[in-house]
Design a protein around this motif. Structure first.
Motif, PDB file in Angstrom:
ATOM      1  N   ALA A  31      -2.618   1.923  -4.916  1.00 47.50           N
ATOM      2  CA  ALA A  31      -2.139   2.710  -6.063  1.00 47.50           C
ATOM      3  C   ALA A  31      -2.729   2.182  -7.361  1.00 47.50           C
ATOM      4  O   ALA A  31      -2.044   2.130  -8.382  1.00 47.50           O
ATOM      5  CB  ALA A  31      -0.612   2.676  -6.114  1.00 47.50           C
ATOM      6  N   THR A  32      -4.003   1.782  -7.320  1.00 45.41           N
ATOM      7  CA  THR A  32      -4.659   1.366  -8.557  1.00 45.41           C
ATOM      8  C   THR A  32      -4.984   2.600  -9.398  1.00 45.41           C
ATOM      9  O   THR A  32      -4.776   3.738  -8.970  1.00 45.41           O
ATOM     10  CB  THR A  32      -5.968   0.593  -8.272  1.00 45.41           C
ATOM     11  N   ASN A  47      -8.986   2.801  -4.396  1.00 45.13           N
ATOM     12  CA  ASN A  47      -7.927   3.103  -3.428  1.00 45.13           C
ATOM     13  C   ASN A  47      -8.504   3.537  -2.085  1.00 45.13           C
ATOM     14  O   ASN A  47      -8.029   3.128  -1.016  1.00 45.13           O
ATOM     15  CB  ASN A  47      -7.002   4.192  -3.984  1.00 45.13           C
ATOM     16  N   GLY A  55       2.743   0.874  -8.660  1.00 45.14           N
ATOM     17  CA  GLY A  55       2.753  -0.300  -7.806  1.00 45.14           C
ATOM     18  C   GLY A  55       3.980  -1.160  -8.029  1.00 45.14           C
ATOM     19  O   GLY A  55       4.603  -1.648  -7.079  1.00 45.14           O
ATOM     20  N   ILE A  59       0.269  -4.093  -1.464  1.00 43.85           N
ATOM     21  CA  ILE A  59       0.178  -3.064  -2.501  1.00 43.85           C
ATOM     22  C   ILE A  59      -0.980  -3.401  -3.420  1.00 43.85           C
ATOM     23  O   ILE A  59      -1.032  -4.504  -3.985  1.00 43.85           O
ATOM     24  CB  ILE A  59       1.485  -2.968  -3.312  1.00 43.85           C
ATOM     25  N   CYS A  60      -1.918  -2.490  -3.559  1.00 42.62           N
ATOM     26  CA  CYS A  60      -3.033  -2.666  -4.483  1.00 42.62           C
ATOM     27  C   CYS A  60      -2.715  -1.940  -5.778  1.00 42.62           C
ATOM     28  O   CYS A  60      -2.565  -0.712  -5.780  1.00 42.62           O
ATOM     29  CB  CYS A  60      -4.333  -2.134  -3.872  1.00 42.62           C
ATOM     30  N   GLY A  61      -2.610  -2.678  -6.843  1.00 41.74           N
ATOM     31  CA  GLY A  61      -2.257  -2.077  -8.131  1.00 41.74           C
ATOM     32  C   GLY A  61      -0.878  -2.516  -8.580  1.00 41.74           C
ATOM     33  O   GLY A  61       0.113  -2.250  -7.892  1.00 41.74           O
ATOM     34  N   ALA A  62      -0.813  -3.194  -9.736  1.00 38.55           N
ATOM     35  CA  ALA A  62       0.475  -3.674 -10.256  1.00 38.55           C
ATOM     36  C   ALA A  62       0.911  -2.883 -11.477  1.00 38.55           C
ATOM     37  O   ALA A  62       1.676  -3.383 -12.302  1.00 38.55           O
ATOM     38  CB  ALA A  62       0.380  -5.168 -10.597  1.00 38.55           C
ATOM     39  N   VAL A  75       1.223  -8.154  -3.764  1.00 40.89           N
ATOM     40  CA  VAL A  75       0.649  -7.224  -4.731  1.00 40.89           C
ATOM     41  C   VAL A  75      -0.686  -7.780  -5.237  1.00 40.89           C
ATOM     42  O   VAL A  75      -0.769  -8.945  -5.640  1.00 40.89           O
ATOM     43  CB  VAL A  75       1.599  -6.992  -5.925  1.00 40.89           C
ATOM     44  N   ASP A 103      -3.897  -7.222  -7.914  1.00 44.46           N
ATOM     45  CA  ASP A 103      -4.363  -6.545  -9.129  1.00 44.46           C
ATOM     46  C   ASP A 103      -5.400  -7.417  -9.809  1.00 44.46           C
ATOM     47  O   ASP A 103      -5.338  -8.650  -9.731  1.00 44.46           O
ATOM     48  CB  ASP A 103      -3.211  -6.250 -10.088  1.00 44.46           C
TER      49      ASP A 103
END
Length: 458
Positions: A72-73, A79, A12, A5-8, A28, A30
């Motif tokens: 989901a950044t 993205n 995210g 997952i890109c974006g915390a 994850v 970020d």
């Protein structure tokens, strides 16, 4: 399943929370050390600090063994490039990206995200998803949560049981006798912070929130049975002229030719810009917390006040002010998970949570098996899932009363050859039926297993 997952951020975090709770291997990425520290302290996930589109960072996250990447950044371009890198360098099977800029999504640019160009399997547009949810709420103001399944033939709705609800204190099995031709069934009840799947002997009390599945043509009748006969909103005040507010106003102009729309925007330049993009809506410059401005927008005569700014507190407070001025129905956009209960206690009719809507949309593509649709209920306490039954499914070929479904799930409807069937104990699911199930979070994995292709199928 291994997922990167890109974006915390909120989305995210929400996806990581759900997937890690189901024992998936989640990493994850970020750029913010603070966000990575927070997410790894709370969730059982691996955290990597770095740029989500950089190959070396993705390798540290395990992209070379990943089944899926969810980008989901906050930045569309990050993205998109993250998905491109995952495809071109690591051959990741499933690539999901959140894209907010509507220019990328114009129909005449549809080839942009093809396999030969920028290979993204699923595009999530939060503004459109949230906007459509708001429009559904305006269409059915008696319900505070609505989503369509089975090609629009089935509607799942949440409704408050207040003092005017004539069916409180009535066992659910009696409702079948009272309304034998009603294509609707109660599948969940939220009471005092607790969500559960009701048994036929259970009854609803004042203060409960009931979730039901109904045929699209009987949703209004079902709401009326619950004591909600509010008309479709025709005079609407929208607070906030951002992407979501503008989308809702434009769609209302097209879908309801007689609708009277007032839009309030605090930024003068933005107000001028959106006024040029709207045909019939009246755009007012100012704050929706200004009682004089709300009166100027004819709030006492409005059917619904919709607060869609990027500030939760402004949305909640402006709804309270509008309600005090006589607006019957109010709807607030809230990101804070603690605010929905507060909003209800303040008399706000409904709310939408962008994070929950986006997470639901992503989960539709994360869930294993023949899953066609997913909607998250009460911040993930349960899910409504639409899935296609295969020949090998344990649901197929037996009356439902003989299958022994978990007490944490309930079948709300079956869609077969264009017809919606409300199930009874003697109903038999056939192969290729589309089944709509309300499942508590602990039962979601079981639902996935029921609709997966077993090895015997081959």
């Amino acid at each position: 399943m291994k997922v990167v997952i890109c974006g915390a951020g909120q989305v995210g975090f929400g996806i990581a929370e759900r997937l890690s709770a189901e024992d998936n291997d989640v990493a994850v990425v970020d750029f913010s050390p603070k966000l990575i520290q927070q997410i790894t302290e709370i969730l059982d996930v691996r955290g990597i600090v770095g740029h989500g589109a950089h190959p070396d960072v993705l390798v540290r996250a395990g992209i070379d063994e990943a089944d899926m990447i969810i980008a989901a950044t906050l930045y569309d371009e990050v993205n998109m490039v993250a998905c491109q890198v995952a495809h071109s360098l690591f051959n990741v099977p499933t690539k999901i990206a959140r894209i907010r800029e509507q220019s990328y999504l114009q129909p005449h640019w549809r080839d942009l995200f093809s396999t030969d160009n920028m290979p993204i399997d699923v595009i999530i547009s939060p503004e459109i998803e949230v906007g459509e949810m708001v429009l559904r709420r305006l269409e059915l103001p008696g319900a505070f949560d609505t989503v369509s399944f089975a090609d629009g033939e089935a509607v799942v709705a949440g409704v408050s049981c207040d003092e005017n609800c004539p069916i409180v204190d009535t066992p659910l099995h009696q409702l079948t006798d009272l309304f034998p031709d009603l294509k609707a069934v109660v599948v969940g009840i939220y009471r005092d912070g607790h969500l559960f799947v009701p048994r036929s002997s259970d009854q609803m009390f004042v203060g409960d929130i009931a979730y039901f599945v109904a045929a699209k043509g009987q949703v209004r009748r079902t709401l009326a049975i619950f004591g909600h006969e509010e008309r479709e909103a025709n005079r609407v005040i929208i607070s906030g002229g951002g992407n979501i507010g503008l989308y809702v106003a434009k769609e209302l102009e097209q879908r309801q030719k007689g609708a009277k729309i007032k839009l309030i925007e605090n930024d003068r330049d933005r107000a001028i810009k959106i006024a040029d993009n709207l045909d019939r809506s009246v755009v007012l410059h100012g704050s929706s917390l200004d009682e004089t401005l709300l009166l100027e927008a004819d709030s006492p005569d409005a059917d619904t006040f919709v607060a869609l700014t990027n500030n939760d507190e402004v949305n909640v407070l402006s709804c309270v002010i509008a309600r005090r001025q006589g607006v019957a129905n109010t709807l607030a956009l809230v990101n804070n998970a603690a605010y929905p209960d507060l909003a209800r206690s303040l008399g706000i009719s409904a709310h939408v949570n962008p994070r929950q809507i986006t997470v639901s949309k992503i989960l539709q593509h994360v869930r294993r098996g023949r899953i066609r649709g997913v909607h998250s209920i009460q911040n993930g306490l349960a899910e409504v899932i639409e899935a296609e039954a295969l020949d090998t499914s344990p649901l197929v070929g037996k009356p439902l009363k003989e299958i022994g479904l978990s007490e944490n799930m309930r079948i709300g409807a079956i869609f077969r050859e264009g017809e919606l069937i409300i199930p009874r104990g003697d109903t038999i699911v056939r192969a290729h039926d589309r089944v709509i199930i309300f499942a508590m979070q602990k039962a979601v994995r079981r639902v996935e297993q029921m609709f997966r292709v077993s090895i015997e199928f081959f």
